[in-house]
Design an enzyme around this catalytic site. Structure first.
Site, PDB file in Angstrom:
ATOM      1  CG  ASP A  22     -42.139 -11.011 -18.859  1.00  0.00           C
ATOM      2  OD1 ASP A  22     -42.335 -11.287 -17.663  1.00  0.00           O
ATOM      3  OD2 ASP A  22     -43.032 -11.072 -19.719  1.00  0.00           O
ATOM      4  CG  ASN A  24     -37.643 -13.364 -13.342  1.00  0.00           C
ATOM      5  OD1 ASN A  24     -36.863 -13.541 -14.277  1.00  0.00           O
ATOM      6  ND2 ASN A  24     -37.582 -12.319 -12.538  1.00  0.00           N
ATOM      7  CB  SER A  68     -47.365   1.471 -12.166  1.00  0.00           C
ATOM      8  OG  SER A  68     -47.459   1.481 -13.568  1.00  0.00           O
ATOM      9  CG  ASN A  70     -45.203  -6.102 -12.105  1.00  0.00           C
ATOM     10  OD1 ASN A  70     -44.094  -5.721 -12.495  1.00  0.00           O
ATOM     11  ND2 ASN A  70     -45.959  -6.908 -12.852  1.00  0.00           N
ATOM     12  NE  ARG A 190     -42.425  -8.514 -22.512  1.00  0.00           N
ATOM     13  CZ  ARG A 190     -43.408  -7.937 -21.849  1.00  0.00           C
ATOM     14  NH1 ARG A 190     -43.764  -6.713 -22.153  1.00  0.00           N
ATOM     15  NH2 ARG A 190     -44.041  -8.580 -20.884  1.00  0.00           N
TER      16      ARG A 190
HETATM   17  C1  IPE Z   1     -43.308  -6.401 -17.340  1.00  0.00           C
HETATM   18  O1  IPE Z   1     -43.531  -7.756 -17.141  1.00  0.00           O
HETATM   19  C2  IPE Z   1     -42.790  -5.784 -16.092  1.00  0.00           C
HETATM   20  C3  IPE Z   1     -41.461  -6.225 -15.664  1.00  0.00           C
HETATM   21  C4  IPE Z   1     -40.643  -6.985 -16.355  1.00  0.00           C
HETATM   22  C5  IPE Z   1     -41.049  -5.720 -14.400  1.00  0.00           C
HETATM   23  P1  IPE Z   1     -44.988  -8.292 -16.778  1.00  0.00           P
HETATM   24  O2  IPE Z   1     -44.858  -9.769 -16.653  1.00  0.00           O
HETATM   25  O3  IPE Z   1     -45.541  -7.575 -15.618  1.00  0.00           O
HETATM   26  O4  IPE Z   1     -45.802  -7.882 -18.075  1.00  0.00           O
HETATM   27  P2  IPE Z   1     -47.231  -8.339 -18.574  1.00  0.00           P
HETATM   28  O5  IPE Z   1     -48.163  -8.268 -17.400  1.00  0.00           O
HETATM   29  O6  IPE Z   1     -47.084  -9.759 -19.039  1.00  0.00           O
HETATM   30  O7  IPE Z   1     -47.567  -7.414 -19.673  1.00  0.00           O
HETATM   31  C1  IPE Z   2     -40.611 -10.664 -14.677  1.00  0.00           C
HETATM   32  O1  IPE Z   2     -40.928 -12.013 -14.588  1.00  0.00           O
HETATM   33  C2  IPE Z   2     -40.303 -10.077 -13.321  1.00  0.00           C
HETATM   34  C3  IPE Z   2     -41.330  -9.188 -12.775  1.00  0.00           C
HETATM   35  C4  IPE Z   2     -42.385  -8.767 -13.405  1.00  0.00           C
HETATM   36  C5  IPE Z   2     -41.130  -8.752 -11.416  1.00  0.00           C
HETATM   37  P1  IPE Z   2     -42.427 -12.498 -14.341  1.00  0.00           P
HETATM   38  O2  IPE Z   2     -42.628 -12.687 -12.890  1.00  0.00           O
HETATM   39  O3  IPE Z   2     -43.387 -11.607 -15.017  1.00  0.00           O
HETATM   40  O4  IPE Z   2     -42.369 -13.918 -15.064  1.00  0.00           O
HETATM   41  P2  IPE Z   2     -43.530 -14.565 -15.936  1.00  0.00           P
HETATM   42  O5  IPE Z   2     -43.901 -13.595 -17.005  1.00  0.00           O
HETATM   43  O6  IPE Z   2     -44.659 -14.861 -15.013  1.00  0.00           O
HETATM   44  O7  IPE Z   2     -42.881 -15.801 -16.483  1.00  0.00           O
HETATM   45 MG    MG Z   3     -44.229 -11.606 -16.868  1.00  0.00          MG
END
Ligand code: IPE
Ligand code: IPE
Ligand code: MG
Length: 253
Positions: A22, A24, A68, A70, A190
């Protein structure tokens, strides 16, 4: 324990490590870049993490790539993520194969394009006999989905008179979950600073050690991975027993 944080830890390497990758988007924002460039940078971190895991002798590495939930993101981001997944799959699979890594995707694949599904199947077939390490990529994965699927498969067996309802056990349900044939999950990492599981490996994480770091995924390097392994090494896993029981057992090893 390792001598220094850059050395390879010498013992108590987790057999199965899972990562919620998490941060990115926030990484990209901090750099004044688009979220997409954050995901691209994240792919490079997956690469280095796989290399380190393989080097350490970890047997199974499971990474959360797309949950699921996302799908709730803006359509454009979802579509970029799918393109990226496709691109990485085509580019990296040969390299994984060369290094003896077995590749698999866990999650509900039915929502992906036919082309992506085909590529996934081809990659899985190519690497199916590899024994180096198992890399599982969780895509359109949800822990609740996983448990529900297992329950549904058992229910089908009961309906077909292949199984008595009274014979349903933790073991038989486990056998029908994703990752059933892998070692138990030892360590769940995480990145990105949040303290939640976001519907990842709910069933499998029952006795996993959790490691949370503020580091955003694109910045998670080998040294930080080794740091997580070191912390794991220092944890006392009691599995319901007392500290004394576990210490005695370890002393007798
Ligand atoms: C969890 O990250 C899913 C992945 C890393 C693929 P999210 O960014 O989707 O999680 P939440 O929404 O903050 O809980
Ligand atoms: C995790 O990074 C990757 C995916 C969930 C695909 P995020 O895209 O959730 O990054 P943040 O949480 O918005 O920084
Ligand atoms: Mg995230």
């Amino acid at each position: 324990m390792s001598n220094s944080s850059t050395d390879m830890p010498s013992n108590n390497i987790p057999q199965h490590v899972a990562v919620i990758m998490d941060g990115n988007g926030r990484w990209a924002k901090l750099q004044g870049k688009t979220r997409v460039s954050g995901h691209k940078a994240g792919v490079e971190t997956v690469r280095s993490t796989v290399t380190t895991a393989r080097k350490l002798g970890i047997k199974a590495l499971t990474v959360f790539a797309f949950s699921s939930e996302n799908w709730r993101r803006p359509e454009k981001e979802v579509s970029v993520l799918m393109d990226l997944f496709m691109f990485v799959l085509t580019r990296e699979v040969k390299r994984l194969h060369k290094h003896g890594i077995r590749f698999q995707v866990i999650g509900d694949l039915s929502r992906f394009s036919t082309k992506l599904q085909k590529n996934i199947h081809a990659a899985q077939q190519l690497t199916i006999n590899n024994e180096g390490m198992v890399l599982s990529v969780a895509a359109n994965y949800g822990g609740r989905w996983d448990i529900t699927e297992a329950a549904r498969k058992l229910a089908e067996k009961v309906a077909n008179d292949e199984l008595a309802a009274s014979d349903i056990t933790e073991e038989s349900l486990n056998e029908h979950t994703s990752l059933a044939n892998l070692p138990e999950l030892d360590l769940l990492i995480r990145t990105g600073g949040d303290f939640r599981i976001s519907n990842f490996l709910l069933w499998q994480a029952a006795y996993a050690e959790f490691y949370f770091t503020d580091t955003l995924w694109p910045d998670f390097n080998e040294q930080q991975f080794l740091q997580a392994i070191d912390v794991f090494d220092q944890r006392e896993r009691r599995f319901g027993q007392t500290g004394e029981q576990v210490t005695v057992k370890n002393d007798n090893l």
